[in-house]
Design a protein around this motif. Structure first.
Motif, PDB file in Angstrom:
ATOM      1  N   THR A  49     -16.044  32.498  18.857  1.00 45.83           N
ATOM      2  CA  THR A  49     -16.507  32.905  20.171  1.00 45.83           C
ATOM      3  C   THR A  49     -17.994  33.179  20.002  1.00 45.83           C
ATOM      4  N   ASN A  50     -18.819  32.529  20.823  1.00 41.87           N
ATOM      5  CA  ASN A  50     -20.275  32.656  20.699  1.00 41.87           C
ATOM      6  C   ASN A  50     -20.920  32.934  22.052  1.00 41.87           C
ATOM      7  N   CYS A  51     -22.070  33.556  21.996  1.00 40.65           N
ATOM      8  CA  CYS A  51     -22.936  33.716  23.162  1.00 40.65           C
ATOM      9  C   CYS A  51     -24.359  33.884  22.661  1.00 40.65           C
ATOM     10  N   VAL A  52     -25.294  33.790  23.584  1.00 33.58           N
ATOM     11  CA  VAL A  52     -26.695  34.061  23.280  1.00 33.58           C
ATOM     12  C   VAL A  52     -27.122  35.237  24.144  1.00 33.58           C
ATOM     13  N   VAL A  53     -27.814  36.164  23.519  1.00 33.68           N
ATOM     14  CA  VAL A  53     -28.273  37.378  24.192  1.00 33.68           C
ATOM     15  C   VAL A  53     -29.787  37.463  24.047  1.00 33.68           C
ATOM     16  N   ARG A  54     -30.432  37.932  25.100  1.00 33.15           N
ATOM     17  CA  ARG A  54     -31.885  38.129  25.048  1.00 33.15           C
ATOM     18  C   ARG A  54     -32.186  39.618  25.197  1.00 33.15           C
ATOM     19  N   PHE A  55     -33.046  40.093  24.318  1.00 26.00           N
ATOM     20  CA  PHE A  55     -33.543  41.467  24.379  1.00 26.00           C
ATOM     21  C   PHE A  55     -35.044  41.427  24.590  1.00 26.00           C
ATOM     22  N   LEU A 124     -27.504  25.980  21.747  1.00 29.29           N
ATOM     23  CA  LEU A 124     -28.323  25.464  22.839  1.00 29.29           C
ATOM     24  C   LEU A 124     -27.662  25.583  24.210  1.00 29.29           C
ATOM     25  N   VAL A 125     -26.349  25.357  24.288  1.00 33.37           N
ATOM     26  CA  VAL A 125     -25.677  25.462  25.590  1.00 33.37           C
ATOM     27  C   VAL A 125     -25.795  26.880  26.149  1.00 33.37           C
ATOM     28  N   PRO A 126     -25.433  27.926  25.392  1.00 36.87           N
ATOM     29  CA  PRO A 126     -25.601  29.270  25.950  1.00 36.87           C
ATOM     30  C   PRO A 126     -27.065  29.690  26.114  1.00 36.87           C
ATOM     31  N   LEU A 127     -27.964  29.173  25.279  1.00 32.48           N
ATOM     32  CA  LEU A 127     -29.385  29.465  25.469  1.00 32.48           C
ATOM     33  C   LEU A 127     -29.848  28.906  26.807  1.00 32.48           C
ATOM     34  N   ARG A 128     -29.377  27.725  27.150  1.00 30.98           N
ATOM     35  CA  ARG A 128     -29.736  27.116  28.438  1.00 30.98           C
ATOM     36  C   ARG A 128     -29.239  27.982  29.605  1.00 30.98           C
ATOM     37  N   ASP A 129     -28.098  28.656  29.418  1.00 32.76           N
ATOM     38  CA  ASP A 129     -27.576  29.523  30.476  1.00 32.76           C
ATOM     39  C   ASP A 129     -28.544  30.648  30.823  1.00 32.76           C
ATOM     40  N   ILE A 130     -29.207  31.209  29.814  1.00 38.87           N
ATOM     41  CA  ILE A 130     -30.094  32.353  30.085  1.00 38.87           C
ATOM     42  C   ILE A 130     -31.560  31.957  30.182  1.00 38.87           C
ATOM     43  N   ALA A 131     -31.886  30.735  29.736  1.00 42.27           N
ATOM     44  CA  ALA A 131     -33.279  30.263  29.798  1.00 42.27           C
ATOM     45  C   ALA A 131     -33.286  28.766  30.121  1.00 42.27           C
ATOM     46  N   PRO A 132     -32.875  28.391  31.335  1.00 39.75           N
ATOM     47  CA  PRO A 132     -32.724  26.963  31.649  1.00 39.75           C
ATOM     48  C   PRO A 132     -34.016  26.159  31.570  1.00 39.75           C
ATOM     49  N   GLY A 133     -35.144  26.780  31.728  1.00 41.51           N
ATOM     50  CA  GLY A 133     -36.416  26.072  31.663  1.00 41.51           C
ATOM     51  C   GLY A 133     -37.096  26.165  30.313  1.00 41.51           C
ATOM     52  N   PHE A 134     -36.359  26.615  29.288  1.00 42.14           N
ATOM     53  CA  PHE A 134     -36.968  26.843  27.977  1.00 42.14           C
ATOM     54  C   PHE A 134     -37.556  25.550  27.412  1.00 42.14           C
ATOM     55  N   VAL A 135     -38.749  25.663  26.833  1.00 45.08           N
ATOM     56  CA  VAL A 135     -39.424  24.548  26.190  1.00 45.08           C
ATOM     57  C   VAL A 135     -39.780  24.983  24.767  1.00 45.08           C
ATOM     58  N   PHE A 136     -39.401  24.169  23.800  1.00 44.53           N
ATOM     59  CA  PHE A 136     -39.700  24.456  22.398  1.00 44.53           C
ATOM     60  C   PHE A 136     -41.181  24.208  22.116  1.00 44.53           C
ATOM     61  N   ALA A 137     -41.657  24.708  21.002  1.00 49.13           N
ATOM     62  CA  ALA A 137     -43.082  24.619  20.645  1.00 49.13           C
ATOM     63  C   ALA A 137     -43.571  23.173  20.589  1.00 49.13           C
ATOM     64  N   ASP A 138     -42.660  22.231  20.262  1.00 48.97           N
ATOM     65  CA  ASP A 138     -43.068  20.819  20.184  1.00 48.97           C
ATOM     66  C   ASP A 138     -43.073  20.135  21.550  1.00 48.97           C
ATOM     67  N   GLN A 144     -33.501  18.154  26.723  1.00 50.65           N
ATOM     68  CA  GLN A 144     -33.793  17.057  25.793  1.00 50.65           C
ATOM     69  C   GLN A 144     -33.164  17.331  24.427  1.00 50.65           C
ATOM     70  N   ALA A 145     -33.226  18.570  23.975  1.00 50.01           N
ATOM     71  CA  ALA A 145     -32.611  18.934  22.689  1.00 50.01           C
ATOM     72  C   ALA A 145     -31.106  18.711  22.740  1.00 50.01           C
ATOM     73  N   LEU A 146     -30.476  19.102  23.833  1.00 51.69           N
ATOM     74  CA  LEU A 146     -29.024  18.898  23.975  1.00 51.69           C
ATOM     75  C   LEU A 146     -28.674  17.417  24.065  1.00 51.69           C
ATOM     76  N   ALA A 147     -29.495  16.627  24.726  1.00 53.67           N
ATOM     77  CA  ALA A 147     -29.231  15.197  24.863  1.00 53.67           C
ATOM     78  C   ALA A 147     -29.259  14.486  23.501  1.00 53.67           C
ATOM     79  N   ALA A 148     -29.939  15.073  22.529  1.00 52.14           N
ATOM     80  CA  ALA A 148     -30.029  14.476  21.193  1.00 52.14           C
ATOM     81  C   ALA A 148     -28.793  14.764  20.340  1.00 52.14           C
TER      82      ALA A 148
END
Length: 161
Positions: A49-55, A124-138, A144-148
């Motif tokens: 069971t996994n989730c992503v949390v932001r503090f 990445l899936v749960p990260l997208r839930d809390i940060a759908p517009g997230f862009v990595f440093a590159d 795009q990361a999930l599509a790979a």
């Protein structure tokens, strides 16, 4: 956050509560839904069971290594034992530091962003839930990361080859 031993949902909730009460300079901000995820590497164990949390953290108080140390202290208080050779194996709680703002670093204790997060749909899936517009440093977006990746998402179940 992840767990596949005992009551995983209760373990995640306990870890979250412990972190929420750690101090007023560590403030809960968001949590993804819980996902059931296929184990990576060692397949002969229960699904996680996994989730992503932001503090939000007091940047003048917290450093990345200090936050990782706090996460590991919470794991220890919850009975997590790090056994050599059991990497990827069953555990009652697993708290990883994925990102710390836009910090990029690598030393023997900590690498940020987390070195395997772009390989893991269960991150990445749960990260997208809390940060759908997230862009990595590159410049790569989270979509795009999930599509790979080769993975399936059925409801709240994530499996990955």
């Amino acid at each position: 956050m992840g767990s596949n031993q005992g009551d995983p949902e209760a373990s995640i909730e306990e870890a979250l509560q412990r972190l929420e009460h750690y101090g007023n300079d560590l403030v809960f901000d968001a949590q993804s839904p819980l996902y059931k995820t296929e184990p990576q590497g060692k397949k002969d164990q229960p699904w996680f069971t996994n989730c992503v949390v932001r503090f939000k953290v007091g940047s003048d108080i917290w450093a990345p290594a200090g936050l990782l140390s706090t996460l590991q202290a919470v794991e220890g208080k919850m009975g997590r034992e790090r056994e050599p050779g059991n990497e990827g194996g069953p555990r009652n709680i697993d708290l990883d530091l994925l990102l710390f703002g836009d910090v990029q670093m690598q030393d023997e204790y900590l690498t940020l962003p987390h070195p395997r997060m772009l390989e893991r749909a269960f991150v990445l899936v749960p990260l997208r839930d809390i940060a759908p517009g997230f862009v990595f440093a590159d410049g790569k977006t989270i979509d795009q990361a999930l599509a790979a990746l080769s993975y399936t998402l059925e409801g709240r179940n994530i499996s990955q080859k």
